[in-house]
Design a protein around this motif. Structure first.
Motif, PDB file in Angstrom:
ATOM      1  N   UNK B  32       0.642  -0.966   0.193  1.00 59.98           N
ATOM      2  CA  UNK B  32       0.049  -0.515   0.083  1.00 59.98           C
ATOM      3  C   UNK B  32       1.046   0.885   0.261  1.00 59.98           C
ATOM      4  N   UNK B  33       1.560   1.442   0.363  1.00 58.79           N
ATOM      5  CA  UNK B  33       2.988   2.161   0.645  1.00 58.79           C
ATOM      6  C   UNK B  33       3.316   2.977  -0.703  1.00 58.79           C
ATOM      7  N   UNK B  36       1.127   3.888  -2.947  1.00 60.51           N
ATOM      8  CA  UNK B  36       0.725   5.573  -3.054  1.00 60.51           C
ATOM      9  C   UNK B  36       1.610   6.273  -2.991  1.00 60.51           C
ATOM     10  N   UNK B 163     -10.207   0.056  16.702  1.00 65.94           N
ATOM     11  CA  UNK B 163      -9.963   0.454  18.153  1.00 65.94           C
ATOM     12  C   UNK B 163      -8.561   1.525  17.683  1.00 65.94           C
ATOM     13  N   UNK B 164      -7.916   2.714  17.909  1.00 62.63           N
ATOM     14  CA  UNK B 164      -7.240   3.103  17.587  1.00 62.63           C
ATOM     15  C   UNK B 164      -5.856   3.618  16.587  1.00 62.63           C
ATOM     16  N   UNK B 165      -5.270   1.930  16.673  1.00 65.75           N
ATOM     17  CA  UNK B 165      -4.342   1.411  16.325  1.00 65.75           C
ATOM     18  C   UNK B 165      -4.507   0.317  15.530  1.00 65.75           C
ATOM     19  N   UNK B 166      -5.824  -0.308  15.272  1.00 65.79           N
ATOM     20  CA  UNK B 166      -6.418  -0.396  13.826  1.00 65.79           C
ATOM     21  C   UNK B 166      -6.715   0.656  12.671  1.00 65.79           C
ATOM     22  N   UNK B 167      -6.737   2.461  13.057  1.00 60.23           N
ATOM     23  CA  UNK B 167      -6.906   2.704  11.734  1.00 60.23           C
ATOM     24  C   UNK B 167      -5.366   3.158  11.093  1.00 60.23           C
ATOM     25  N   UNK B 168      -5.924   3.543  10.152  1.00 65.25           N
ATOM     26  CA  UNK B 168      -4.866   4.396   9.185  1.00 65.25           C
ATOM     27  C   UNK B 168      -5.516   6.240   8.933  1.00 65.25           C
ATOM     28  N   UNK B 169      -4.841   6.439   8.453  1.00 62.34           N
ATOM     29  CA  UNK B 169      -4.670   8.015   8.147  1.00 62.34           C
ATOM     30  C   UNK B 169      -6.121   8.774   7.900  1.00 62.34           C
ATOM     31  N   UNK B 170      -7.224   7.584   7.217  1.00 63.24           N
ATOM     32  CA  UNK B 170      -8.344   8.275   7.180  1.00 63.24           C
ATOM     33  C   UNK B 170      -9.667   8.298   7.844  1.00 63.24           C
ATOM     34  N   UNK B 171      -9.420   7.805   8.980  1.00 62.76           N
ATOM     35  CA  UNK B 171      -9.587   7.312  10.264  1.00 62.76           C
ATOM     36  C   UNK B 171     -10.788   5.741  10.274  1.00 62.76           C
ATOM     37  N   UNK B 177      -5.334  -4.411   8.986  1.00 56.65           N
ATOM     38  CA  UNK B 177      -5.263  -4.600   9.710  1.00 56.65           C
ATOM     39  C   UNK B 177      -6.281  -5.878   9.060  1.00 56.65           C
ATOM     40  N   UNK B 209     -13.258   3.318  14.111  1.00 52.99           N
ATOM     41  CA  UNK B 209     -13.107   3.360  16.254  1.00 52.99           C
ATOM     42  C   UNK B 209     -14.752   2.856  16.398  1.00 52.99           C
TER      43      UNK B 209
END
Lengths: 248, 248
Positions: B32-33, B36, B163-171, B177, B209
């Protein structure tokens, strides 16, 4: 070769958290990667140690950071070792901007464990050579040492069954994965808006695939920005003790 | 500039799975990196698109790989785009050894979504320029397309609260994951000894989240090495459909 090493990174897409800064999981694992690569450069890395049935095991980790680098920003990790005790060694990290200023620092304590007996090696009795040569005494970074983590009235807030993706190459739950499990139990809005500034972890016991991990938490009565955690096995054994401090 | 890009990596310590090969989570996120970064090099990356309130959203991903690189091994990710439809574009990946031979390949389908209306943009109406110029028609890598994923008698095997650690920059819950959540539900011994060879994922709906995610699974009656999954919200809405195939 300098006694410290600098490893260069850039915050690539899909390594950030929701706030657009490198995620704690990625930052923490990059620190462990640098520790391992630095050790390897000096002849006491994973490959060197596993030949004699030993592995480095993380015992303590304190990360204290003003801010984490943002998406696209270059940064480097400097790591070095400043002390060698009988059973432990102190390794430090700085997270540096290209101009040499620090985003923050981390300190860690490691033991060298015999994979068969599970006993720690006597680090003062290792073969002569590069390990003792690269010590940098008196270079502890400017962060507070680990503080007290005694929980009053802990609450069980979650359980997690350790599984394949949690494991490192030794078959143990990855040290940084515990940090993620606990971060996930903080208030997500506070984590996003204020951010976590400091993470303290004491690694007490290893966990393995299929272990049921209980996540217990309590407020720190002395510091409302600090939340205490324990991760325990169902036997009650403590795997990890930790504290997370939000930015004020 | 070539229409494809090669990005060089090395399997660093603490990025491996328990078998000593780059973990699926790290490999998937690196893909994915690279997607992008490749898009960014040609003017249609995250930063370019978010200015017009659009984000690229992954719709399908098939990874088919003989073996993943081992600890310490250098590898590169080649990525390119071969087709542009009205609402979708096909992006491919090869995971390459230094000699140019392939560990394996991946194919993906992406839509460009308006962050306000949630509707897909018409990709044929994008401003003229580099996107159309870099298409490489007829260069689909040699892997089978996504196969049928209809589950008979699915079983609920786990739940996970995002939860928080599952999220990408878009939320949103990070696309990779979900793959980890499903990998964790396969038999850990089989995953370790045989290894997963092929992963197929259809991304149907975004999760956020605090969403309670249910992981459902069923055997593939036509292929005993293939396990089917769905991740559903508690409303029954399907977030992800997927299939994991173990090495024979």
């Amino acid at each position: 070769m300098t006694p410290y090493s600098d490893f260069d990174y850039r915050v690539e897409p899909f390594t950030e958290d929701v706030a657009g800064r490198i995620s704690w999981g990625n930052l923490g694992n990059i620190m462990l990667r640098c520790a391992s690569m630095h050790a390897g450069l000096h002849g006491f890395g994973y490959e060197d140690m596993i030949k004699g049935h030993h592995v480095w095991v993380l015992s303590r980790l304190v990360i204290d950071i003003d801010e984490r680098p943002r998406s696209g920003e270059p940064f480097s990790i400097r790591t070095w070792v400043d002390k060698l005790y009988r059973q432990f060694t102190d390794r430090h990290f700085s997270v540096l901007r290209p101009d040499g200023s620090a985003y923050g620092h981390a300190s860690s304590i490691w033991a060298l464990i015999d994979t068969e007996t599970r006993l720690p090696a006597d680090l003062t009795q290792l073969p002569e050579g590069s390990f003792a040569d690269i010590l940098m005494p008196g270079t502890t970074p400017p962060i507070a040492p680990m503080a007290r983590m005694r929980m009053k009235e802990p609450q069980l807030v979650a359980t997690h069954k350790a599984a394949y993706c949690d494991l490192d190459i030794n078959g143990h739950v990855n040290s940084i994965r515990y940090i993620e499990l606990m971060l996930n139990r903080l208030d997500a809005d506070a984590v996003r808006s204020l951010g976590v500034r400091r993470i303290e972890v004491a690694y007490c016991l290893e966990a393995y695939c299929h272990d049921e991990l209980q996540i217990w938490t309590a407020a720190d009565e002395a510091n409302p920005a600090r939340t205490l955690f324990e991760i325990r096995k169902t036997t009650g054994e403590v795997v990890v003790k930790a504290a997370f401090t939000l930015r004020a």
